[in-house]
Design a protein around this motif. Sequence first.
Motif, PDB file in Angstrom:
ATOM      1  N   VAL A  64     -26.764 149.090  11.412  1.00 19.93           N
ATOM      2  CA  VAL A  64     -25.921 148.364  12.373  1.00 19.93           C
ATOM      3  C   VAL A  64     -24.506 148.932  12.368  1.00 19.93           C
ATOM      4  O   VAL A  64     -23.891 149.113  13.423  1.00 19.93           O
ATOM      5  CB  VAL A  64     -25.933 146.844  12.075  1.00 19.93           C
ATOM      6  N   ILE A  65     -23.972 149.237  11.186  1.00 19.43           N
ATOM      7  CA  ILE A  65     -22.636 149.830  11.094  1.00 19.43           C
ATOM      8  C   ILE A  65     -22.599 151.165  11.840  1.00 19.43           C
ATOM      9  O   ILE A  65     -21.658 151.444  12.599  1.00 19.43           O
ATOM     10  CB  ILE A  65     -22.211 150.012   9.618  1.00 19.43           C
ATOM     11  N   ILE A  66     -23.621 151.985  11.650  1.00 20.41           N
ATOM     12  CA  ILE A  66     -23.680 153.280  12.332  1.00 20.41           C
ATOM     13  C   ILE A  66     -23.764 153.084  13.839  1.00 20.41           C
ATOM     14  O   ILE A  66     -23.070 153.766  14.605  1.00 20.41           O
ATOM     15  CB  ILE A  66     -24.869 154.111  11.813  1.00 20.41           C
ATOM     16  N   ALA A  67     -24.590 152.147  14.289  1.00 20.93           N
ATOM     17  CA  ALA A  67     -24.738 151.887  15.721  1.00 20.93           C
ATOM     18  C   ALA A  67     -23.422 151.405  16.331  1.00 20.93           C
ATOM     19  O   ALA A  67     -23.044 151.830  17.428  1.00 20.93           O
ATOM     20  CB  ALA A  67     -25.847 150.863  15.959  1.00 20.93           C
ATOM     21  N   ILE A  68     -22.722 150.532  15.636  1.00 20.88           N
ATOM     22  CA  ILE A  68     -21.426 150.039  16.125  1.00 20.88           C
ATOM     23  C   ILE A  68     -20.437 151.190  16.234  1.00 20.88           C
ATOM     24  O   ILE A  68     -19.705 151.309  17.220  1.00 20.88           O
ATOM     25  CB  ILE A  68     -20.885 148.918  15.214  1.00 20.88           C
ATOM     26  N   TYR A  69     -20.411 152.057  15.227  1.00 20.72           N
ATOM     27  CA  TYR A  69     -19.491 153.192  15.250  1.00 20.72           C
ATOM     28  C   TYR A  69     -19.789 154.123  16.425  1.00 20.72           C
ATOM     29  O   TYR A  69     -18.872 154.529  17.143  1.00 20.72           O
ATOM     30  CB  TYR A  69     -19.568 153.965  13.932  1.00 20.72           C
ATOM     31  N   VAL A  70     -21.045 154.443  16.625  1.00 20.43           N
ATOM     32  CA  VAL A  70     -21.426 155.345  17.724  1.00 20.43           C
ATOM     33  C   VAL A  70     -21.053 154.723  19.073  1.00 20.43           C
ATOM     34  O   VAL A  70     -20.471 155.389  19.938  1.00 20.43           O
ATOM     35  CB  VAL A  70     -22.932 155.674  17.657  1.00 20.43           C
ATOM     36  N   TYR A  71     -21.378 153.451  19.257  1.00 24.76           N
ATOM     37  CA  TYR A  71     -21.078 152.779  20.520  1.00 24.76           C
ATOM     38  C   TYR A  71     -19.572 152.701  20.764  1.00 24.76           C
ATOM     39  O   TYR A  71     -19.083 153.050  21.846  1.00 24.76           O
ATOM     40  CB  TYR A  71     -21.691 151.373  20.508  1.00 24.76           C
ATOM     41  N   ALA A  72     -18.824 152.260  19.743  1.00 23.39           N
ATOM     42  CA  ALA A  72     -17.375 152.091  19.908  1.00 23.39           C
ATOM     43  C   ALA A  72     -16.673 153.430  20.125  1.00 23.39           C
ATOM     44  O   ALA A  72     -15.774 153.543  20.970  1.00 23.39           O
ATOM     45  CB  ALA A  72     -16.790 151.377  18.697  1.00 23.39           C
ATOM     46  N   MET A  73     -17.074 154.459  19.392  1.00 23.14           N
ATOM     47  CA  MET A  73     -16.437 155.767  19.559  1.00 23.14           C
ATOM     48  C   MET A  73     -16.788 156.387  20.907  1.00 23.14           C
ATOM     49  O   MET A  73     -15.948 157.060  21.516  1.00 23.14           O
ATOM     50  CB  MET A  73     -16.832 156.708  18.415  1.00 23.14           C
ATOM     51  N   SER A  74     -18.000 156.161  21.391  1.00 23.68           N
ATOM     52  CA  SER A  74     -18.362 156.668  22.723  1.00 23.68           C
ATOM     53  C   SER A  74     -17.489 156.032  23.798  1.00 23.68           C
ATOM     54  O   SER A  74     -16.993 156.723  24.694  1.00 23.68           O
ATOM     55  CB  SER A  74     -19.836 156.393  23.014  1.00 23.68           C
ATOM     56  N   ARG A  75     -17.294 154.729  23.701  1.00 26.10           N
ATOM     57  CA  ARG A  75     -16.424 154.043  24.670  1.00 26.10           C
ATOM     58  C   ARG A  75     -14.987 154.525  24.556  1.00 26.10           C
ATOM     59  O   ARG A  75     -14.319 154.759  25.566  1.00 26.10           O
ATOM     60  CB  ARG A  75     -16.475 152.532  24.444  1.00 26.10           C
ATOM     61  N   LEU A  76     -14.515 154.668  23.330  1.00 30.63           N
ATOM     62  CA  LEU A  76     -13.144 155.124  23.105  1.00 30.63           C
ATOM     63  C   LEU A  76     -12.957 156.550  23.616  1.00 30.63           C
ATOM     64  O   LEU A  76     -11.955 156.854  24.271  1.00 30.63           O
ATOM     65  CB  LEU A  76     -12.822 155.036  21.612  1.00 30.63           C
ATOM     66  N   ASP A  77     -13.911 157.412  23.340  1.00 36.33           N
ATOM     67  CA  ASP A  77     -13.830 158.798  23.813  1.00 36.33           C
ATOM     68  C   ASP A  77     -13.800 158.866  25.337  1.00 36.33           C
ATOM     69  O   ASP A  77     -13.016 159.611  25.917  1.00 36.33           O
ATOM     70  CB  ASP A  77     -15.002 159.622  23.283  1.00 36.33           C
ATOM     71  N   ARG A  78     -14.650 158.079  25.983  1.00 40.47           N
ATOM     72  CA  ARG A  78     -14.663 158.069  27.460  1.00 40.47           C
ATOM     73  C   ARG A  78     -13.358 157.516  28.015  1.00 40.47           C
ATOM     74  O   ARG A  78     -12.827 158.026  28.999  1.00 40.47           O
ATOM     75  CB  ARG A  78     -15.844 157.246  27.972  1.00 40.47           C
ATOM     76  N   ALA A  79     -12.831 156.478  27.370  1.00 43.56           N
ATOM     77  CA  ALA A  79     -11.587 155.861  27.856  1.00 43.56           C
ATOM     78  C   ALA A  79     -10.409 156.822  27.768  1.00 43.56           C
ATOM     79  O   ALA A  79      -9.510 156.770  28.608  1.00 43.56           O
ATOM     80  CB  ALA A  79     -11.293 154.588  27.068  1.00 43.56           C
ATOM     81  N   TYR A  80     -10.416 157.693  26.788  1.00 43.31           N
ATOM     82  CA  TYR A  80      -9.311 158.623  26.604  1.00 43.31           C
ATOM     83  C   TYR A  80      -9.630 160.042  27.065  1.00 43.31           C
ATOM     84  O   TYR A  80      -8.853 160.959  26.849  1.00 43.31           O
ATOM     85  CB  TYR A  80      -8.848 158.616  25.137  1.00 43.31           C
ATOM     86  N   GLY A  81     -10.782 160.220  27.675  1.00 50.63           N
ATOM     87  CA  GLY A  81     -11.122 161.508  28.260  1.00 50.63           C
ATOM     88  C   GLY A  81     -11.435 162.608  27.273  1.00 50.63           C
ATOM     89  O   GLY A  81     -11.260 163.776  27.580  1.00 50.63           O
ATOM     90  N   VAL A  82     -11.896 162.245  26.094  1.00 50.86           N
ATOM     91  CA  VAL A  82     -12.252 163.268  25.106  1.00 50.86           C
ATOM     92  C   VAL A  82     -13.728 163.232  24.770  1.00 50.86           C
ATOM     93  O   VAL A  82     -14.161 163.901  23.843  1.00 50.86           O
ATOM     94  CB  VAL A  82     -11.421 163.112  23.810  1.00 50.86           C
ATOM     95  N   GLY A  83     -14.514 162.487  25.531  1.00 48.18           N
ATOM     96  CA  GLY A  83     -15.942 162.408  25.279  1.00 48.18           C
ATOM     97  C   GLY A  83     -16.654 163.694  25.637  1.00 48.18           C
ATOM     98  O   GLY A  83     -16.153 164.523  26.394  1.00 48.18           O
ATOM     99  N   GLU A  84     -17.861 163.847  25.090  1.00 46.54           N
ATOM    100  CA  GLU A  84     -18.642 165.038  25.395  1.00 46.54           C
ATOM    101  C   GLU A  84     -19.207 164.963  26.810  1.00 46.54           C
ATOM    102  O   GLU A  84     -19.411 165.973  27.443  1.00 46.54           O
ATOM    103  CB  GLU A  84     -19.760 165.189  24.368  1.00 46.54           C
ATOM    104  N   ARG A  85     -19.472 163.753  27.264  1.00 49.86           N
ATOM    105  CA  ARG A  85     -19.951 163.553  28.626  1.00 49.86           C
ATOM    106  C   ARG A  85     -18.793 163.019  29.454  1.00 49.86           C
ATOM    107  O   ARG A  85     -18.123 162.090  29.057  1.00 49.86           O
ATOM    108  CB  ARG A  85     -21.091 162.554  28.666  1.00 49.86           C
TER     109      ARG A  85
END
Length: 86
Positions: A64-85
């Motif tokens: 669950v901790i890993i899933a939360i980290y992946v989800y939160a970092m994906s949202r954060l990356d997209r919000a700041y334009g540094v995501g892979e997608r």
Amino acid sequence: MQLTDKQRTYWRKTRLLTAVLLAVWFVVTFVGAYYAVALNEFELFGFPLGFYAYAQGVLIIYLVIIAIYVYAMSRLDRAYGVGERR
């Protein structure tokens, strides 16, 4: 090289997320192990309840901790334009 305000905010949020999830990991790993001993008076499927609950429950919480980290970092990356997608 100076960081922009946007970059500073991104890294502050990243560090906060990491710190919170590490704190949860610490509590589950070390505090949970301490209290698991008290549950060993009871049995579940022939195993002491503390052992069973700790051995099985901790793995689920780690996932669950890993899933939360992946989800939160994906949202954060997209919000700041540094995501892979993009």
